[in-house]
Motif scaffolding. Sequence first.
Motif, PDB file in Angstrom:
ATOM      1  N   ASP A  84       0.831  -1.205   0.000  1.00 37.80           N
ATOM      2  CA  ASP A  84       0.000   0.000   0.000  1.00 37.80           C
ATOM      3  C   ASP A  84       0.862   1.250   0.000  1.00 37.80           C
ATOM      4  O   ASP A  84       2.013   1.209   0.415  1.00 37.80           O
ATOM      5  N   VAL A  85       0.269   2.364  -0.442  1.00 39.73           N
ATOM      6  CA  VAL A  85       1.083   3.583  -0.595  1.00 39.73           C
ATOM      7  C   VAL A  85       1.771   4.044   0.673  1.00 39.73           C
ATOM      8  O   VAL A  85       2.921   4.485   0.616  1.00 39.73           O
ATOM      9  N   THR A  86       1.100   3.941   1.816  1.00 38.60           N
ATOM     10  CA  THR A  86       1.769   4.429   3.028  1.00 38.60           C
ATOM     11  C   THR A  86       2.956   3.531   3.387  1.00 38.60           C
ATOM     12  O   THR A  86       3.970   3.993   3.892  1.00 38.60           O
ATOM     13  N   ILE A  87       2.824   2.230   3.090  1.00 37.84           N
ATOM     14  CA  ILE A  87       3.914   1.292   3.358  1.00 37.84           C
ATOM     15  C   ILE A  87       5.001   1.459   2.294  1.00 37.84           C
ATOM     16  O   ILE A  87       6.196   1.386   2.576  1.00 37.84           O
ATOM     17  N   GLN A  88       4.574   1.705   1.056  1.00 43.46           N
ATOM     18  CA  GLN A  88       5.528   1.949  -0.030  1.00 43.46           C
ATOM     19  C   GLN A  88       6.459   3.106   0.334  1.00 43.46           C
ATOM     20  O   GLN A  88       7.673   3.023   0.159  1.00 43.46           O
ATOM     21  N   ALA A  89       5.871   4.172   0.892  1.00 43.14           N
ATOM     22  CA  ALA A  89       6.684   5.326   1.276  1.00 43.14           C
ATOM     23  C   ALA A  89       7.720   4.929   2.327  1.00 43.14           C
ATOM     24  O   ALA A  89       8.880   5.346   2.261  1.00 43.14           O
ATOM     25  N   GLN A  90       7.304   4.068   3.271  1.00 44.75           N
ATOM     26  CA  GLN A  90       8.252   3.612   4.299  1.00 44.75           C
ATOM     27  C   GLN A  90       9.397   2.807   3.698  1.00 44.75           C
ATOM     28  O   GLN A  90      10.566   2.993   4.054  1.00 44.75           O
TER      29      GLN A  90
END
Lengths: 329, 323
Positions: A187-193
């Motif tokens: 997911d995008v928030t995890i991708q950013a991490q």
Amino acid sequence: MSRLLEVNQLRVQIETQHGTVQAVRGISFHLDEQETLAIVGESGSGKSISVKSIMGLLPKNGKIVEGSILLEGKDLAKYSERQMQSVRGSDISMIFQDPMTSLNPTMIIGKQIVEVLKEHRRDMTKAQMKERALELISLVGISNPEARFDQYPHQLSGGMRQRVVIAVALACDPRILIADEPTTALDVTIQAQILDLMRDLQKKIKTSIIIITHNLGVVANIADRVAVMYGGQLVETADVRDLFYETAHPYTKGLLASIPKASDKGSDLTAIPGTPPDLMEPPKGCPFAARCTKTMEVCRQYPPKDMLCRGTHRARCWLLDERAKALRE
Amino acid sequence: MMSAEKKPLLEVKHLKKYFPVGKNQTLKAVRDISLNLYKGETLGLVGESGCGKSTFGRTVIQLYEPTEGTIIYEGREINNSLSKAERHEFTRKMQMIFQDPYASLNPRMKVMDIIAEGMDAHGVYKGQERKKKVIELLETVGLSEEHANRFPHEFSGGQRQRVGIARALAVDPEFIICDEPISALDVSIQAQVINLLKELQKKRDLTYLFIAHDLSMVKHISDRIGVMYLGSMVELTDSETLFDDPVHPYTQALLSAIPIPDPDVEKSRNRIMLEGSLPDPIRLSEGCLFAGRCPYAEDLCRKNTPEMKEVRPGHFAACHKAK
């Protein structure tokens, strides 16, 4: 920066029931120390097959038919499977798209990291290996490493699993880390991490990264240089800023244009018409000719040469030829 | 943007969908969602995997039976008390386009029969007329007559999705639920499909519920957007406002996490990094579901579940701290 990896005129074929697929058709690129190179392209463009050739992980029906892959002067294309085993995991490591399938579901994660050390670091004692594994778990941003060491993959979230996969890949301090769509399943928030982690790790352990992605946002976020693949060929290579702001190849332009922008609201998106070429019978001219808005007669007849735009910015397009100057804009 | 007197095409009231999982445990996939959809609009539904957006769509179209709540279509409640004929009529008006064009087309059927299956079920066109209609539909979605006698494996992903769209259009629906219709497609093909969906909407006055996780595409196609988190709607407003002025901390974090295809912008951006990942949806604590990851959470948030409230006209958010 010194040159770490150099791929020259690599040509890969895959035999299928229906015929031979010319998956990679003569690509050349290089990777310098501590840089991040993004390879961009759509499915079937040959990007995954290219990096699998570097890793010696081509499927059984795939074969390097031409070209060289030089890792600090040694040609990996000529290496035997046995020789490649010592390269994989120690000099070059790879992480894949789906963290669930790259981890063993029946083995605790600590052991999966130790396995790599057992293979490549015979000089280490058991205790040293465990210590190193714990160090790696915390290096990739997982808290409480002692407790995590004994957990199974299913006890971790998708983002955590990808962190473990990265820990496994980094176990032997590889010179090159190849990441094949490492954030696509997240997911995008995890991708950013995860992108943050990769950038952070690169600074800490000074590895070079090749990242394969189709997401141009990810490219803008992490890459120093970009190589764009289409129809088994590299159509454009440039520094990340040049690629976005001085785009030379019509395919790259099309990709950038098809991303919705605020000004597109209410109007049509700029789509690239048509579909990619069939690499069973690749077109004899430019692979993009059938979909390009600026196709000339020469494009269909002759493959464009690799042309220098400016500095290290290169593209394969007849429009860059002196004789086509008037048609460029 | 929607005038108050306008009558909604679809009203969803307090919809809940729970699934039993294992011993005495329930997964609350959709927890109390209410919204209205107006004729001709596109409502985007976004959220991370597992947030319940697909379950919501599938419950609305009656692929799942709701645990609680009502679904009202054109003023009539859709539930088990409908007669067979009424249900038939309803299923004709509402259609669905699925995410994976490889899994959603029967590999043993010719495209002609795939597209006509809905027509056959509803008995609307037969014989020559059926064939004519299929060809017309193929042309509408940018394919041609010659494709009618082929099997799905002969098509590329983008072409398959066009077949899926033609199938949905076959019974002249009014309302289409698009469940991640472009996420399995390549970037260069995504724009083609989005353009096609918009063109069809204009020509046929269609209403879309567009479920996706790619926020930039959702922004482009939607009039309004709802953001879901762990089965609840946390924010709902028109798409410009959602991107320019999000009020829910989760929406803010989600928007800031999208990588923007512009290296200079990317280098200078300040990201709101969310700590941790989604909590286990089966064992959720009291209060606001986002409290555990929210940078602004305080005691109130951990105790009381925030209700959806209108922070500005037409802008709803479920957050104690939203102003």
